[in-house]
Enzyme design. Structure first.
Site, PDB file in Angstrom:
ATOM      1  CD  GLU A  58       6.519  17.948 -73.738  1.00  0.00           C
ATOM      2  OE1 GLU A  58       6.108  16.922 -74.314  1.00  0.00           O
ATOM      3  OE2 GLU A  58       7.730  18.274 -73.710  1.00  0.00           O
ATOM      4  CD  GLU A 105       9.081   9.608 -75.879  1.00  0.00           C
ATOM      5  OE1 GLU A 105       8.488  10.558 -75.330  1.00  0.00           O
ATOM      6  OE2 GLU A 105       9.559   9.665 -77.011  1.00  0.00           O
ATOM      7  CG  HIS A 121       4.858  15.943 -78.598  1.00  0.00           C
ATOM      8  ND1 HIS A 121       5.410  15.481 -79.766  1.00  0.00           N
ATOM      9  CD2 HIS A 121       5.900  16.148 -77.744  1.00  0.00           C
ATOM     10  CE1 HIS A 121       6.737  15.414 -79.625  1.00  0.00           C
ATOM     11  NE2 HIS A 121       7.059  15.818 -78.416  1.00  0.00           N
ATOM     12  CG  ASN A 124       2.632  10.984 -70.323  1.00  0.00           C
ATOM     13  OD1 ASN A 124       3.366  10.186 -70.859  1.00  0.00           O
ATOM     14  ND2 ASN A 124       2.999  11.745 -69.309  1.00  0.00           N
ATOM     15  CD  GLU A 169      10.137  14.373 -79.344  1.00  0.00           C
ATOM     16  OE1 GLU A 169      10.033  15.626 -79.287  1.00  0.00           O
ATOM     17  OE2 GLU A 169       9.497  13.611 -78.588  1.00  0.00           O
ATOM     18  N   GLY A 201      12.817  17.184 -69.885  1.00  0.00           N
ATOM     19  CA  GLY A 201      12.079  18.428 -69.685  1.00  0.00           C
ATOM     20  C   GLY A 201      10.619  18.184 -69.362  1.00  0.00           C
ATOM     21  CB  ALA A 202       7.715  18.349 -70.267  1.00  0.00           C
ATOM     22  CG  MET A 203       6.110  11.831 -71.192  1.00  0.00           C
ATOM     23  SD  MET A 203       7.078  11.483 -72.699  1.00  0.00           S
ATOM     24  CE  MET A 203       5.840  10.684 -73.689  1.00  0.00           C
TER      25      MET A 203
HETATM   26  N1  PHE Z   1       8.987  13.095 -75.506  1.00  0.00           N
HETATM   27  C1  PHE Z   1       9.450  14.097 -74.592  1.00  0.00           C
HETATM   28  C2  PHE Z   1       9.446  15.409 -75.359  1.00  0.00           C
HETATM   29  O1  PHE Z   1      10.220  15.632 -76.229  1.00  0.00           O
HETATM   30  C3  PHE Z   1      10.812  13.898 -74.072  1.00  0.00           C
HETATM   31  C4  PHE Z   1      10.990  12.694 -73.217  1.00  0.00           C
HETATM   32  C5  PHE Z   1      11.574  11.563 -73.730  1.00  0.00           C
HETATM   33  C6  PHE Z   1      10.598  12.715 -71.911  1.00  0.00           C
HETATM   34  C7  PHE Z   1      11.770  10.446 -72.959  1.00  0.00           C
HETATM   35  C8  PHE Z   1      10.796  11.615 -71.118  1.00  0.00           C
HETATM   36  C9  PHE Z   1      11.384  10.468 -71.653  1.00  0.00           C
HETATM   37  O2  PHE Z   1       8.659  16.222 -75.192  1.00  0.00           O
HETATM   38 ZN    ZN Z   2       8.994  16.199 -77.812  1.00  0.00          ZN
END
Ligand code: PHE
Ligand code: ZN
Length: 885
Positions: free
Chosen positions: A304, A127, A307, A271, A326, A267-269
């Site tokens: 996360e 991302e 999400h 996936n 978000e 912070g985190a992702m």
């Molecule tokens: N999508 C992630 C989140 O909000 C944030 C993120 C964005 C991490 C871009 C890495 C790169 O949880």
């Molecule tokens: Zn997020």
């Protein structure tokens, strides 16, 4: 601008669907010593909803193309066109299989996007647009495909091979190589792809969903961190349970993996089934992590996990819709934390962050609506506005529709859009349709930037016992947008008598009263609300729970604030009244100092603090929030021209005045909170520690403080108390500070996360010596400009959390910072752009500082091959010049 890297502006209105559908993607990664081969097989067909396209347009950056074949036939140069950012396949049939082989060099990748190294393992971050650094692909969120991924690597060096979905096969090759195959049954956009390869250890647990699915949960970390994963795992289990209970949402696969890395831009992702986390949001042990760290971990693990539905199952049509996932997911994680801990404390902290960081953003050069209309670099739009203000917009749906109505809307949203890539308008339509309401004007919140100002005034007719509340709104014009329209502003309110009792509320036209709290909705420029049967002139309590993300302007007297602070039924209003009282005191003293007059401390504030300290019934966590004075950042935000040194001096004067006037009371509360024998991470213990440590920070302004801090440091069994004591000693420049810092460093020098705290404490010491100190920190062997956590701890803290240091009048702080931005830009443009943001408020300072900052901005802008990331920030910042003349 002489910048040749100028990239074109992407506009929301220019969205067109992708003319191809990619049902299935088969990837094979051959991970070698230095290079990685990526083979992809894409099953492609025409998207009949679009005009037929002759070419298949794929994104790709920084990779070597080895071969392309179409339906099994290798293409030569005439079959495709390759540019530095694209691969165009010519004359594609209506349906075909495209095979592409590329080679990439992950070990040379310092951007922390795409495939990159961390410690001795490899991982991905896709991302927003990182997948295009891994292979040629339509790297946009509305192209959703099923992925099958085979990872091949040397088994000794890369024993663990992870990707999304279920592991469906594995085996060994001769020569020490092995392979693992992963299959993700859910179609997803490329930004949710992930892989991890390396030597990692894990802890494991299980979760059984309401409908009986057994899910294996694993947290992977570098082996030495295995004893710090329990809290993350516990938080994951709590999140899974909470999403079932509150939203009726269950997990949808048999496995959920989390991997922690020290090298992460964010912070985190989220996936799919393979979350990747900044280790800051995973690793915790009582002696290494503070209570805030523990709460941060819980919140981010929740975020996360949530999400998986809000983001993954239903994703964004394009990146302009980022707040769709978000804003909603932040709202969900805020609610999760509120249900796990004190709702009021959580709300207060979130509002504090919004005011001190989002408000300035909304008034500065990067001002944008929560759904932006244009961008140059999408990574610059992962902002407080999209996330935190976006969450406030979701909260307003909740406030207007109630929990039941909101949940109805959520259910309809998933019914309609599961498996799809959609827009903010789709979300709003689901909320409106599920509740049979017209949300018409509410939609303006998505498209309008700037912080609205809510003006409150009132009149009282004593004879008729009629009280009229006049509400009006104005949103000031912003850098990106000048004509503002009235918004829908929910105003939760009540009326108090002079002695603090809640008065019954009856609006004109109503037969009976409806309790003492209600929701007014302002949706015009101005409206008046007439209350009948009001026995005395009341004190209005407005924006309870902070029911809308606006600035409040209400002409309260000091006495009225004191009543609200002591008696309002709403914890947010009580806190906010206390903040306003202290804010007035501090700003009053800033003016006195400017005029060369003696600063004074109003007895009303001392009395108010005395009462707070004597309040033994309230949650200690709330008392702690109320005692904390407004931060220098927020005080700067409310001043027309920021007087950094004045704010610092006046705030310090007020803090020290209160501490000395109420030393006994602070000491008493401090001692009361020190009776917990052993450390526990339960919410009550955390609340007690927060009160204890805020008392300590006041006591450090008195003669007894240093002794208390030294004793606390010596006797502490947890990082919260250790850090509070150490930080306190360092910030007051106590004689014991130097040795304390040294022994802390000695104890923790090999622990990256704990050392981040050591760096931050020092980078935030106020005053003119900060610049020199920061230079020393940058040379410390534990510092590394290629590690974002270190960059944030030193460069980020200095430039954004140390106003008197950064804004030193000779400009040396600015120069130092610009040097760091320039150095960072060639390694990690995303981080460089974030750091550049420290200059965003440059037009709000005195002329001398403005000139010095403008010089540095221009110096950055002139750098050869500046990234589009930094270029977008600096050119917007420089563009503020016009606004200000
Ligand atoms: N999508 C992630 C989140 O909000 C944030 C993120 C964005 C991490 C871009 C890495 C790169 O949880
Ligand atoms: Zn997020």
């Amino acid at each position: 601008m002489k910048n040749s890297t100028a990239r074109k502006i992407v506009r929301r209105v220019e969205y067109t669907p992708y003319p191809w559908i990619l049902d299935h993607v088969v990837l094979r990664f051959e991970i070698g010593d230095d290079t990685t081969r990526v083979l992809s097989r894409l099953h492609i067909r025409r998207n009949d909803a679009c005009a037929p396209a002759a070419d298949i347009d794929l994104d790709g950056q920084d990779m070597e193309l080895i071969s392309v074949s179409l339906d099994g036939l290798p293409l030569d140069d005439s079959g495709f066109t390759k540019t530095s950012e694209q691969l165009l396949i010519h004359d594609a049939p209506a349906s075909c299989t495209l095979e592409i082989e590329v080679q990439i060099e992950p070990l040379k990748n310092t951007t922390l996007t795409g495939l990159y190294p961390s410690g001795d393992f490899l991982l991905t971050q896709c991302e927003a647009e990182g997948f295009r650094r891994i292979t040629y692909f339509p790297d946009r969120p509305d192209v959703m495909s099923r992925y099958e991924v085979t990872l091949v690597a040397d088994k000794a060096r890369y024993p663990v091979l992870l990707s999304n979905g279920n592991s469906v096969g594995s085996g060994e090759f001769e020569g020490g190589r092995h392979w693992v195959r992963w299959d993700d049954p859910f179609a997803k956009p490329s930004y949710l792809f992930a892989l991890v390869a390396g030597h990692l250890s894990f802890i494991e647990d299980q979760f059984t969903t309401t409908s009986g699915r057994n899910v294996t949960l694993r947290v992977f970390v570098e082996p030495e961190n295995l004893d710090r994963c329990d809290h993350a795992m516990e938080s994951l289990i709590h999140s899974m349970k909470w999403d079932e209970d509150r939203f009726g949402l269950e997990y949808d696969l048999d496995i959920y993996n989390i991997v922690a890395t020290n090298d992460f831009n964010m912070g985190a992702m989220e996936n799919k089934s393979l979350n990747i986390f900044n280790s800051k949001y995973v690793l915790a042990r009582p002696d290494t992590a503070t209570d805030l760290d523990y709460q941060g971990i819980e919140g981010v693990i929740g975020h996360e996990y949530f999400h998986n539905w809000t983001g993954n199952r239903v994703t964004c049509q394009d990146w302009f819709q980022l707040t769709l996932k978000e804003g909603l997911t932040v709202f969900r994680d805020q609610e999760f934390s509120s249900d796990m801990h004190s709702r009021a404390v959580k709300r207060i902290r979130d509002v504090r962050a919004l005011r001190s960081r989002q408000f300035p953003e909304d008034a500065g050069p990067m001002s944008h609506p929560i759904r932006p209309d244009k961008y140059i670099e999408i990574n610059n739009f992962y902002t407080m506005t999209v996330y935190q203000k976006g969450a406030e917009i979701i909260r307003m749906y909740h406030t207007l529709l109630g929990e039941d109505g909101f949940q109805k809307g959520i259910r309809l949203y998933f019914q309609r859009h599961d498996g799809m890539a959609v827009t903010c308008d789709d979300f709003m339509a689901a909320m409106a349709d599920a509740n049979g309401v017209d949300l018409g004007r509410f939609g303006r919140w998505y498209g309008q930037s700037g912080t609205p100002e809510l003006k409150v005034s009132s009149s009282y007719d004593a004879d008729a016992k009629i009280y009229t509340l006049h509400l009006s709104q104005v949103t000031p014009s912003t850098h990106d947008q000048s004509n503002k329209q009235p918004l829908v502003i929910p105003v939760a309110m009540g009326l108090l008598s002079k002695d603090g009792h809640a008065l019954p509320l009856r609006l004109q036209g109503e037969q009976e009263g409806t309790g003492s709290s209600r929701l007014l909705v302002l949706d015009e420029e101005q409206q008046s609300f007439v209350f009948e049967g009001v026995e005395e002139r009341p004190i209005p309590s407005v924006l309870r729970g902070y029911s809308a993300p606006v600035k409040i302007d209400c002409p309260y007297s000091t006495a009225e604030l004191a009543v609200l602070m002591a008696h309002d039924s709403d914890a947010f209003v009580r806190w906010d009244s206390a903040q306003l009282l202290s804010q007035r005191e501090i700003l009053g003293n800033v003016s006195r100092l400017v005029e060369g007059a003696e600063p004074v401390l109003a007895p009303e504030l001392v009395d108010a603090y005395d009462a707070l300290l004597a309040d033994l019934d309230s949650d200690p966590g709330l008392v702690a929030e109320a005692l904390a004075l407004p931060g220098e950042d927020y005080l700067a935000e409310v001043m027309p021209v920021v007087d950094v040194d004045g704010i610092h001096a006046a705030r310090k004067f007020v803090k020290s005045g209160l501490a000395n006037a109420l030393q006994q009371q602070f000491l008493q509360r401090y001692t009361d909170m020190c009776t917990d024998q052993v450390y526990s991470k339960d919410p009550v213990s955390m609340a007690r520690r927060s009160l204890k440590n805020i008392c300590l920070s006041f006591l450090l302004e008195t003669a007894s403080g240093e002794g208390l801090a030294e004793a606390q440091l010596a006797g502490s069994d947890n990082m919260t108390d250790t850090l509070a004591a150490l930080q306190g000693l360092v910030w007051v420049e106590a004689p014991a500070a130097e040795t304390a810092l040294q022994s802390f460093e000695h104890q923790w020098r090999d622990d990256a996360l704990v050392m981040d705290k050591w760096f931050s404490i020092q980078a935030s010491i106020p005053g003119e010596h900060a610049v020199g100190r920061v230079k020393t920190l940058l040379d410390h062997p534990g510092f590394s400009i290629s590690n974002p956590n270190k960059v944030r701890s030193v460069i980020g803290v200095f430039s954004m959390m140390n106003p008197t240091g950064f804004h030193t009048a000779d400009g040396s702080g600015y120069r130092l910072h610009a040097d760091q931005v320039i150095a960072l830009d060639s390694l990690n443009p995303q981080m460089a752009a974030r750091m550049t943001g420290a200059f965003n408020s440059w037009t709000r300072y005195d002329e001398n500082r403005r000139n010095l900052m403008r010089t540095e901005l221009k110096r950055i802008a002139a750098v050869q091959n500046l990234s589009p990331d930094v270029s977008e920030i600096v050119s917007n910042a420089i563009g503020m010049d016009k606004n200000n003349k």
